[in-house]
Design a protein around this motif. Structure first.
Motif, mmCIF file in Angstrom:
data_model
loop_
_atom_site.group_PDB
_atom_site.id
_atom_site.type_symbol
_atom_site.label_atom_id
_atom_site.label_comp_id
_atom_site.label_asym_id
_atom_site.label_seq_id
_atom_site.Cartn_x
_atom_site.Cartn_y
_atom_site.Cartn_z
ATOM 1 N N VAL A 26 -7.793 4.113 8.554
ATOM 2 C CA VAL A 26 -8.247 5.283 7.792
ATOM 3 C C VAL A 26 -7.283 5.760 6.711
ATOM 4 O O VAL A 26 -7.632 6.638 5.928
ATOM 5 N N CYS A 27 -6.089 5.214 6.652
ATOM 6 C CA CYS A 27 -5.087 5.738 5.703
ATOM 7 C C CYS A 27 -5.449 5.367 4.268
ATOM 8 O O CYS A 27 -5.568 4.191 3.944
ATOM 9 N N PRO A 28 -5.623 6.370 3.388
ATOM 10 C CA PRO A 28 -6.016 6.050 2.016
ATOM 11 C C PRO A 28 -4.918 5.307 1.252
ATOM 12 O O PRO A 28 -5.224 4.481 0.394
ATOM 13 N N ILE A 29 -3.680 5.575 1.566
ATOM 14 C CA ILE A 29 -2.591 4.910 0.854
ATOM 15 C C ILE A 29 -2.479 3.451 1.295
ATOM 16 O O ILE A 29 -2.384 2.533 0.490
ATOM 17 N N TYR A 30 -2.562 3.248 2.599
ATOM 18 C CA TYR A 30 -2.462 1.884 3.129
ATOM 19 C C TYR A 30 -3.584 1.013 2.583
ATOM 20 O O TYR A 30 -3.390 -0.171 2.297
#
Ligand SMILES: Cc1cc2nc3c(=O)[nH]c(=O)nc-3n(C[C@H](O)[C@H](O)[C@H](O)COP(=O)(O)OP(=O)(O)OC[C@H]3O[C@@H](n4cnc5c(N)ncnc54)[C@H](O)[C@@H]3O)c2cc1C
Lengths: 434, 462
Positions: A26-30
């Motif tokens: 769910v991490c937008p940066i990852y």
């Protein structure tokens, strides 16, 4: 011990993490970088290595800890209930204690504390901004783009500074006949200086519901830009000033129309002032009566349905992270939208995914912020709506910038603006029918 | 530390952006999802974008004898991606394209960095399904799951990853690019190297492309949950379902310790004194599902289930599965360290295995909760502990030894789906004997004479 004071405060939080990597989903940066350091698990490991003494805090670690939009999506997806939002705050505060604040941020936060200088800067800005910013034609609002790249790219679209700040436009107390309630309005900086239209809508809607609005002149920045970047001292100063300003004026409740402001009043002030007996009590008292505007209109008022006029809009709703996951407010704005005649609500894919603005994150990591924004913009475009509603001026800025750069016609508004519009139309309808 | 020219050559091939050398980044590739395992920092992390770049990187590594630790999402549970000899971590996450979904041949061709769920989302658009579903479907990569031969909840009816891998493109340890298998159902040309590379844990070659088999997605499904006051009865129920020629898609078991923990955590409505809970789901055509569901229900009752719940719709189904889904997280919250094993036995031995695990727990005074894929004999005895407590960790290791002994004595295997990695290396000769391990080592040496690929995993250098 608060997360702002010591890295030890999160030792147990760190230990809860079992490194399953669910945060990667769910991490937008990852999603953009596909580097382990981008995701919570990576930064949790770094914090652990610091605590175990395997590594020392370095400038490099500080910059790794800046890789987080604090969107809290990982919190929600964590099977072990790790509160990564706490971990990142503690890590950033530690980084500032050990290595100092990045020079660019330092200037910004000092200015935030010096309200008067800031006010002047912003006002001068509204006259001189033409030098730096280039107007772009837009049907819906006044937008501008950087003429020169000052390190944040020329892609970002800014709203033009308002000619008059919101707080100078209105008296400190806005009276109504037979007031039901007296409510303090915490404007926050973006609404005071840029998006005064949101502020006016808040006031309009509250007055429509027979509520007296108090806008303390000496309210300050909410301090979130400082506290999330580890500048705890600045954040404390601002928290105190705000508490005193509202306490002096008094009110039955406090409303905000900005998700950072809401988080500040409900949670952060109390945490920052944990060791100050008197102010901690004050912070707790105000926390209990602080509401997001949509929450307030649904649960506290509840807002007047008669008199709502027809607003023909196809609307999709973007959830601000700090409103949705931060304050658990997600149904309320939708309920408001659905109660407006003529509004058709069409959900986008993943309305709760971060837009990538995250305050100063978008200034420190403009490319990454832009990539995250592009996904959001694409999701908005596929809804074939004409309006995006949201609950936070910072998100509005990012969404507007995304839509503008993608070149399709979509108006970005705060939910409360559409409600205000409906009341306005309702009045016109009434006049015409007579 | 790597020589400067190694780094320079890597940068020449990949570009600066895809070669990480700063401590702050390297530290985040020192671990994976394995509990209580020593971490180790690599000297460099590289992230190629193409198969050619992978081949070039391998050639550089070969020239300078740099160990290569291939990494997907790092969610494995056996220390499979920890770079214990330093050297290079090769991140496959930028090779993440779904190249094709072929509806006529029922195959998909993907790059190894594709996340399993992404493939399933794409397949679903065509009414197709890629059945292997480890608990990490939304995070694990195709390359990683092929290399671990991951299982999941649907193993009983649909098998595991190896049953769906039809072809592989591999970069070998000498930097050569090879292709094995393909889209044909039948293929007996040469040795079956697709089978060899599947589950090889990155020790024999680097996967750069995968052809998988897809199946039509089942039309309907039905879930039920049965509570037993006796483990043996639950075991007999499992056997009876299979004997009646019903192969459920999933057949899961939770033991008493798990039930109590889960109940305290999510309040799913399970009786605290239940000795075992079975969760069963049948799927397929609507008519078949109807018939099988009735049959399973009858069998569960006949075998003495004290309570039976049948999901009427998807909402109720999610509620039934809540207990199973929450098992690991609930257990993980109880103590800081969760040592999760996956010793596997023939399904008829499940009751024996459950009882043995319980006596091992008592003997070593440990908290062990067991849950898992009862239908395929793959249990997850989970030891709840704290790695900071050295004395307790000693007992944990003894208990793990005994769990493996028991599984082997019951005709089972050390690992059903999590792989050997570092964690289970020392137990290998108990399953294969010295001659067996030596044969593994000869295969390793034939394909990777310098032990460049994931050294320190599965087989030790002699
Ligand atoms: C909470 C949790 C639940 C889990 N549930 C299950 C389950 O139900 N069933 C199950 O089977 N497993 C399960 N696992 C284990 C794990 O998720 C799987 O093994 C997964 O498939 C690993 O994928 P990955 O991308 O993370 O691989 P990694 O961990 O990155 O790598 C795994 C191995 O594959 C090698 N490798 C990776 N990519 C390549 C490549 N391109 N070429 C060659 N070698 C490569 C690595 O060197 C390593 O040896 C679970 C793990 C966790 C944390």
């Amino acid at each position: 011990m608060s997360v702002y004071d010591s890295l030890d405060s999160i030792a147990e939080e760190l230990h809860k993490c079992m490194k399953c990597g669910n945060c990667m989903a769910v991490c937008p940066i990852y999603k953009e970088t596909r580097q382990e350091v981008g995701v919570a698990r990576g930064k949790i490991s770094l914090a652990e290595y610091i605590l175990s003494g395997e590594t020392e805090m370095t400038k490099g670690l500080g910059s790794r800890f800046s890789l987080c939009t604090t969107c809290m999506a990982c919190n929600t997806n964590c099977p072990c209930g790790v509160r990564f939002d706490k971990i990142i705050l503690a890590a950033r505060a530690e980084s500032v204690r050990k290595k100092g604040l990045q020079p660019a941020k330092k200037i910004a936060f000092t200015a935030l504390k010096m309200q008067r200088v800031f006010d002047f800067g912003m006002k001068a800005g509204s006259i001189f901004q033409g030098v730096a910013l280039k107007n772009i034609p837009n049907r819906h609002s006044k937008l501008a783009r950087m003429r020169v790249d000052v390190g944040i790219g020329k892609e970002k679209v800014f709203p033009m500074l308002s000619k008059k700040t919101l707080r100078s436009e209105f008296p400190a107390v806005i009276k109504v006949k037979n007031p039901k309630l007296r409510v303090g309005f915490f404007t926050g900086c973006m609404i005071n200086y840029f998006y005064t239209d949101i502020g006016r809508a808040v006031i309009e809607v509250l007055r429509e519901n027979d509520i007296e609005v108090v806008i303390p002149k000496f309210q300050a920045c909410c301090g979130i830009p400082a506290s999330v970047n580890g500048d705890v001292a600045s954040a404390r100063t601002l928290a105190k000033r705000n508490l005193r300003a509202f306490e002096r004026m008094g009110a039955d409740a406090l409303v905000v129309a900005c998700s950072s402001g809401g988080t500040a009043w409900k949670h952060v002030f109390g945490e920052l002032l944990e060791n100050d007996h008197e102010l901690k009590a004050l912070a707790d008292k105000w926390a209990k009566k602080s509401y997001d505007i949509s929450e307030f209109l649904i649960h506290q008022v509840p807002f007047k349905k008669e008199g709502l006029g027809r607003v023909a809009r196809k609307v999709t709703y973007h959830e601000p992270c700090h409103l949705n996951r931060g304050q658990g407010i997600s149904k309320e704005p939708r309920e408001i939208l659905k109660s407006i005649p003529g509004v058709e609500l069409i959900e986008m894919k993943e309305p709760g995914r971060c837009c990538g603005m995250a305050g100063s994150f978008s200034l420190v990591h403009p490319d990454l912020s832009g990539q995250i924004s592009d996904r959001k913009t694409a999701d908005i475009q596929t809804t074939h709506t004409d309006t995006v509603a949201t609950g936070c001026p910072a998100c509005r800025l990012q969404l507007q910038s995304g839509v503008e750069n993608a070149g399709f016609d979509e108006e970005v508004l705060h939910t409360v603006q559409i409600l205000a519009e409906s009341y306005r139309v309702g009045k016109e309808e009434l006049i015409h029918s007579k | 530390m790597l020589a400067r020219e190694v780094l320079e050559e890597l940068v020449r091939v990949l570009g600066r952006e895809y070669v990480l050398t700063e401590q702050e980044d390297l530290l985040t590739y020192a671990y994976d999802a394995t509990a209580a395992m020593k971490h180790h920092k690599p000297d460099v992390v590289v992230a190629p974008l193409t198969t050619e770049q992978v081949a070039d990187v391998v050639k550089i590594a070969l020239r300078y004898r740099v160990p290569i630790y291939t990494r997907g999402s790092g969610t494995n549970l056996s220390g499979g991606t920890i770079p214990i000899e330093g050297g290079m971590v090769l991140s496959m996450l930028h090779l993440n394209k779904i190249l094709e979904v072929d509806q006529d041949n029922l195959t998909a061709t993907v790059q190894p960095g594709v996340i399993i769920q992404a493939l399933n989302d794409e397949a679903a658009k065509h009414g197709l399904l890629y059945p292997p579903d480890p608990g990490t479907v939304t995070t694990a990569t195709m390359g990683g799951s092929v290399s671990e031969c991951s299982g999941g909840l649907r193993g009983l009816k649909y098998g595991v990853t190896k049953h769906y891998i039809m072809g592989l493109q591999m970069v070998l340890a000498n930097g050569e690019v090879t292709r094995w298998g393909g889209k044909t159902v039948k293929n007996v040309t040469g040795y079956d190297l697709v089978a060899l590379f599947t589950g090889a844990e990155g020790t024999l070659g680097i996967i750069t492309e995968i052809i998988v088999k897809l199946i039509p997605a089942p039309e309907a499904r039905k879930s039920m949950l049965a509570v037993f006051d006796d483990v043996d009865k639950a075991g007999r129920a499992i056997a009876a379902i299979i004997r009646n020629k019903v192969i459920p898609a999933t057949l899961e078991i939770l033991d008493n310790v798990t039930i109590q923990t889960v109940e305290n955590f999510v309040h799913a409505g399970l009786p605290m004194d239940a000795e075992a809970v079975l969760l069963c789901e049948v799927d397929g055509y609507k008519e078949v599902v109807q018939r099988e569901a009735v049959l399973v229900e009858r069998i569960l009752k006949e075998e003495g289930a004290v309570q039976l719940k049948i999901a009427k719709d998807d909402k109720e189904r999610d509620l039934l599965w809540l207990a199973r889904r929450s098992a690991l997280p609930a257990l993980a919250q109880k103590r800081p360290t969760t040592v999760l094993e996956d010793a596997t036995v023939p399904r008829s031995k499940i009751p024996d295995m459950l009882k043995a695990i319980r006596s091992i727990a008592t003997k070593h005074n440990l908290q062990i909760a067991t849950f898992g894929h009862a239908g395929d004999g793959n249990l997850h005895p989970t030891i709840l502990t704290d790695e900071r407590d050295a004395e307790e960790m000693k007992r944990v290791h003894l208990a793990v030894d005994e769990i493996f002994e028991t599984a082997l004595a019951l005709g089972g295997t050390l690992s059903g789906e999590h792989g050997i990695g570092i964690a289970k290396m020392k137990y290998l000769d108990r399953e294969f004997g010295k001659a067996g391990v030596a044969a593994l080592r000869r295969i390793k040496k034939a394909l990777d004479p310098y032990y460049l690929l994931n050294p320190g995993k599965i087989v030790r250098r002699d």
